[in-house]
Design a protein around this motif. Sequence first.
Motif, PDB file in Angstrom:
ATOM      1  N   THR A  93       0.819  -1.212   0.000  1.00  0.00           N
ATOM      2  CA  THR A  93       0.000   0.000   0.000  1.00  0.00           C
ATOM      3  C   THR A  93       0.852   1.261   0.000  1.00  0.00           C
ATOM      4  OG1 THR A  93      -1.580  -1.253   1.342  1.00  0.00           O
ATOM      5  CG2 THR A  93      -1.986   1.091   1.094  1.00  0.00           C
ATOM      6  N   SER A  94       2.068   1.159   0.498  1.00  0.00           N
ATOM      7  CA  SER A  94       2.953   2.328   0.546  1.00  0.00           C
ATOM      8  C   SER A  94       3.497   2.712  -0.825  1.00  0.00           C
ATOM      9  CB  SER A  94       4.129   2.059   1.491  1.00  0.00           C
ATOM     10  OG  SER A  94       3.689   1.827   2.808  1.00  0.00           O
ATOM     11  N   VAL A  95       3.444   1.795  -1.785  1.00  0.00           N
ATOM     12  CA  VAL A  95       4.067   2.052  -3.089  1.00  0.00           C
ATOM     13  C   VAL A  95       3.482   3.281  -3.783  1.00  0.00           C
ATOM     14  CG1 VAL A  95       4.447   1.125  -5.408  1.00  0.00           C
ATOM     15  CG2 VAL A  95       4.822  -0.324  -3.400  1.00  0.00           C
ATOM     16  N   PRO A  96       2.142   3.414  -3.915  1.00  0.00           N
ATOM     17  CA  PRO A  96       1.628   4.617  -4.582  1.00  0.00           C
ATOM     18  C   PRO A  96       1.944   5.905  -3.834  1.00  0.00           C
ATOM     19  CG  PRO A  96      -0.166   3.323  -3.645  1.00  0.00           C
ATOM     20  CD  PRO A  96       1.052   2.475  -3.584  1.00  0.00           C
ATOM     21  N   ILE A  97       2.084   5.828  -2.518  1.00  0.00           N
ATOM     22  CA  ILE A  97       2.457   7.022  -1.752  1.00  0.00           C
ATOM     23  C   ILE A  97       3.884   7.436  -2.111  1.00  0.00           C
ATOM     24  CG2 ILE A  97       2.628   8.027   0.546  1.00  0.00           C
ATOM     25  CD1 ILE A  97      -0.183   7.098  -0.272  1.00  0.00           C
ATOM     26  N   LEU A  98       4.768   6.454  -2.216  1.00  0.00           N
ATOM     27  CA  LEU A  98       6.154   6.747  -2.582  1.00  0.00           C
ATOM     28  C   LEU A  98       6.248   7.256  -4.017  1.00  0.00           C
ATOM     29  CD1 LEU A  98       7.870   3.659  -0.927  1.00  0.00           C
ATOM     30  CD2 LEU A  98       7.958   6.030  -0.138  1.00  0.00           C
ATOM     31  N   LEU A  99       5.474   6.675  -4.916  1.00  0.00           N
ATOM     32  CA  LEU A  99       5.469   7.146  -6.303  1.00  0.00           C
ATOM     33  C   LEU A  99       4.935   8.574  -6.386  1.00  0.00           C
ATOM     34  CD1 LEU A  99       4.212   3.956  -8.194  1.00  0.00           C
ATOM     35  CD2 LEU A  99       6.552   4.860  -8.084  1.00  0.00           C
ATOM     36  N   THR A 100       3.942   8.875  -5.564  1.00  0.00           N
ATOM     37  CA  THR A 100       3.434  10.252  -5.505  1.00  0.00           C
ATOM     38  C   THR A 100       4.538  11.207  -5.075  1.00  0.00           C
ATOM     39  OG1 THR A 100       1.199   9.490  -4.968  1.00  0.00           O
ATOM     40  CG2 THR A 100       1.738  11.776  -4.423  1.00  0.00           C
ATOM     41  N   GLY A 101       5.324  10.782  -4.078  1.00  0.00           N
ATOM     42  CA  GLY A 101       6.432  11.615  -3.619  1.00  0.00           C
ATOM     43  C   GLY A 101       7.444  11.891  -4.716  1.00  0.00           C
ATOM     44  N   LEU A 134      20.521  17.881  -4.856  1.00  0.00           N
ATOM     45  CA  LEU A 134      21.642  17.319  -4.101  1.00  0.00           C
ATOM     46  C   LEU A 134      21.537  17.578  -2.602  1.00  0.00           C
ATOM     47  CD1 LEU A 134      24.511  18.349  -6.551  1.00  0.00           C
ATOM     48  CD2 LEU A 134      23.529  16.063  -6.244  1.00  0.00           C
ATOM     49  N   PHE A 135      20.427  18.144  -2.161  1.00  0.00           N
ATOM     50  CA  PHE A 135      20.265  18.506  -0.748  1.00  0.00           C
ATOM     51  C   PHE A 135      19.604  17.343  -0.010  1.00  0.00           C
ATOM     52  CE2 PHE A 135      18.302  21.426   2.581  1.00  0.00           C
ATOM     53  CZ  PHE A 135      19.514  21.646   3.214  1.00  0.00           C
ATOM     54  N   PRO A 136      20.312  16.679   0.916  1.00  0.00           N
ATOM     55  CA  PRO A 136      19.773  15.471   1.562  1.00  0.00           C
ATOM     56  C   PRO A 136      18.386  15.627   2.193  1.00  0.00           C
ATOM     57  CG  PRO A 136      22.113  15.661   2.018  1.00  0.00           C
ATOM     58  CD  PRO A 136      21.716  16.932   1.316  1.00  0.00           C
ATOM     59  N   PRO A 137      18.088  16.742   2.918  1.00  0.00           N
ATOM     60  CA  PRO A 137      16.741  16.849   3.489  1.00  0.00           C
ATOM     61  C   PRO A 137      15.628  16.832   2.435  1.00  0.00           C
ATOM     62  CG  PRO A 137      18.216  18.374   4.593  1.00  0.00           C
ATOM     63  CD  PRO A 137      18.972  17.825   3.416  1.00  0.00           C
ATOM     64  N   VAL A 138      15.911  17.361   1.250  1.00  0.00           N
ATOM     65  CA  VAL A 138      14.910  17.316   0.176  1.00  0.00           C
ATOM     66  C   VAL A 138      14.645  15.872  -0.223  1.00  0.00           C
ATOM     67  CG1 VAL A 138      14.463  17.896  -2.240  1.00  0.00           C
ATOM     68  CG2 VAL A 138      15.394  19.629  -0.691  1.00  0.00           C
ATOM     69  N   ILE A 139      15.712  15.118  -0.441  1.00  0.00           N
ATOM     70  CA  ILE A 139      15.559  13.709  -0.807  1.00  0.00           C
ATOM     71  C   ILE A 139      14.804  12.961   0.286  1.00  0.00           C
ATOM     72  CG2 ILE A 139      16.784  11.599  -1.418  1.00  0.00           C
ATOM     73  CD1 ILE A 139      17.001  13.892  -3.467  1.00  0.00           C
ATOM     74  N   PHE A 140      15.128  13.255   1.540  1.00  0.00           N
ATOM     75  CA  PHE A 140      14.475  12.574   2.664  1.00  0.00           C
ATOM     76  C   PHE A 140      12.969  12.809   2.654  1.00  0.00           C
ATOM     77  CE2 PHE A 140      12.717  12.605   6.930  1.00  0.00           C
ATOM     78  CZ  PHE A 140      13.153  11.392   7.448  1.00  0.00           C
ATOM     79  N   HIS A 141      12.552  14.060   2.595  1.00  0.00           N
ATOM     80  CA  HIS A 141      11.137  14.373   2.761  1.00  0.00           C
ATOM     81  C   HIS A 141      10.283  13.940   1.573  1.00  0.00           C
ATOM     82  CE1 HIS A 141      12.606  17.047   6.021  1.00  0.00           C
ATOM     83  NE2 HIS A 141      11.461  16.708   6.563  1.00  0.00           N
ATOM     84  N   PHE A 142      10.891  13.811   0.411  1.00  0.00           N
ATOM     85  CA  PHE A 142      10.109  13.372  -0.742  1.00  0.00           C
ATOM     86  C   PHE A 142      10.133  11.857  -0.930  1.00  0.00           C
ATOM     87  CE2 PHE A 142      10.496  17.833  -1.868  1.00  0.00           C
ATOM     88  CZ  PHE A 142       9.289  18.107  -2.484  1.00  0.00           C
ATOM     89  N   SER A 143      10.993  11.159  -0.215  1.00  0.00           N
ATOM     90  CA  SER A 143      11.117   9.711  -0.420  1.00  0.00           C
ATOM     91  C   SER A 143      10.622   8.898   0.764  1.00  0.00           C
ATOM     92  CB  SER A 143      12.581   9.343  -0.700  1.00  0.00           C
ATOM     93  OG  SER A 143      13.401   9.626   0.426  1.00  0.00           O
ATOM     94  N   LYS A 144      10.008   9.537   1.753  1.00  0.00           N
ATOM     95  CA  LYS A 144       9.601   8.837   2.970  1.00  0.00           C
ATOM     96  C   LYS A 144       8.091   8.759   3.157  1.00  0.00           C
ATOM     97  CE  LYS A 144      13.832   8.124   4.346  1.00  0.00           C
ATOM     98  NZ  LYS A 144      14.390   6.754   4.446  1.00  0.00           N
ATOM     99  N   GLY A 145       7.323   9.287   2.210  1.00  0.00           N
ATOM    100  CA  GLY A 145       5.873   9.217   2.332  1.00  0.00           C
ATOM    101  C   GLY A 145       5.265  10.320   3.168  1.00  0.00           C
ATOM    102  N   LEU A 146       6.016  11.380   3.415  1.00  0.00           N
ATOM    103  CA  LEU A 146       5.532  12.496   4.225  1.00  0.00           C
ATOM    104  C   LEU A 146       4.803  13.527   3.373  1.00  0.00           C
ATOM    105  CD1 LEU A 146       8.779  12.962   6.326  1.00  0.00           C
ATOM    106  CD2 LEU A 146       6.604  12.076   7.199  1.00  0.00           C
ATOM    107  N   GLU A 147       3.859  14.227   4.005  1.00  0.00           N
ATOM    108  CA  GLU A 147       3.141  15.292   3.307  1.00  0.00           C
ATOM    109  C   GLU A 147       3.993  16.540   3.131  1.00  0.00           C
ATOM    110  OE1 GLU A 147       2.785  16.334   7.555  1.00  0.00           O
ATOM    111  OE2 GLU A 147       2.669  14.469   6.410  1.00  0.00           O
ATOM    112  N   ALA A 148       5.141  16.589   3.802  1.00  0.00           N
ATOM    113  CA  ALA A 148       6.002  17.772   3.731  1.00  0.00           C
ATOM    114  C   ALA A 148       6.433  18.069   2.301  1.00  0.00           C
ATOM    115  CB  ALA A 148       7.225  17.580   4.622  1.00  0.00           C
ATOM    116  N   GLY A 149       6.631  17.027   1.496  1.00  0.00           N
ATOM    117  CA  GLY A 149       7.012  17.251   0.110  1.00  0.00           C
ATOM    118  C   GLY A 149       5.939  17.992  -0.663  1.00  0.00           C
ATOM    119  N   LEU A 150       4.689  17.580  -0.481  1.00  0.00           N
ATOM    120  CA  LEU A 150       3.582  18.258  -1.150  1.00  0.00           C
ATOM    121  C   LEU A 150       3.480  19.707  -0.696  1.00  0.00           C
ATOM    122  CD1 LEU A 150       1.017  18.439  -2.842  1.00  0.00           C
ATOM    123  CD2 LEU A 150      -0.231  17.367  -0.947  1.00  0.00           C
ATOM    124  N   LEU A 151       3.613  19.940   0.603  1.00  0.00           N
ATOM    125  CA  LEU A 151       3.515  21.305   1.121  1.00  0.00           C
ATOM    126  C   LEU A 151       4.656  22.176   0.607  1.00  0.00           C
ATOM    127  CD1 LEU A 151       2.464  20.542   4.805  1.00  0.00           C
ATOM    128  CD2 LEU A 151       1.004  21.192   2.881  1.00  0.00           C
TER     129      LEU A 151
END
Length: 216
Positions: A93-101, A134-151
């Motif tokens: 179930t997490s796969v579409p969330i990760l793809l969305t990220g 190349l900024f690690p926090p960007v990669i983190f927030h978009f690859s972990k299923g968090l809403e922070a990437g969308l915001l």
Amino acid sequence: MQGLHFWGLPAGLAVALSVGVILSRQVFWEGGRPIRVILVDDAMISMGFARSLAEGCGLVWYCGHPRVQGYTNLGWTLYMAFWHKVGLSPEYTSVPILLTGLGLLIGYVYGLYRLGKLLWGREVGLWAAWIAALFPPVIFHFSKGLEAGLLAMLGVYFLMELLGGRRVWLLALISAVGTFVRLDFVLGVGALLVGDRFWRGDFFQRRDWGLLLFSG
């Protein structure tokens, strides 16, 4: 197409790095095949509420649990509930969330490119895209299923529209979507509007305050 070629390179790199993080840290393997895909802890809490909602138990952590608000991202939780309702296997179930990220990450890098180009020219836009990629926090927030990437992506496009086209309906739409995803998004919108009003010298412009009230 030339602009697409240049900003697309850092965007592609960011996606590749994110996929590497996901495959190495969030996929459990057995016999060379994935048997379970997970999100970061905070996102999995929201997934628990989403699963309960999809099962008809309401927004509780699990069916039978007391009703406490253990989430702060209503819109994102409802989006997760949709994928539970679709009937995917719980292990995936997490796969579409990760793809969305990953899709949001592309939009974020492109938005930074456009914002930098709008303010200071194409070269700055490209630098902004590369720094984000190349900024690690960007990669983190978009690859972990968090809403922070969308915001983050919505915030970039809100600022770009505020400085560029200033279409009130689009600003209102971005504000409403972001606030629905997580209530504190309205604070960022408010800060940008206040800063814009001071910068332009018309702090008491009623239209923008109406926009802020609408999004809240």
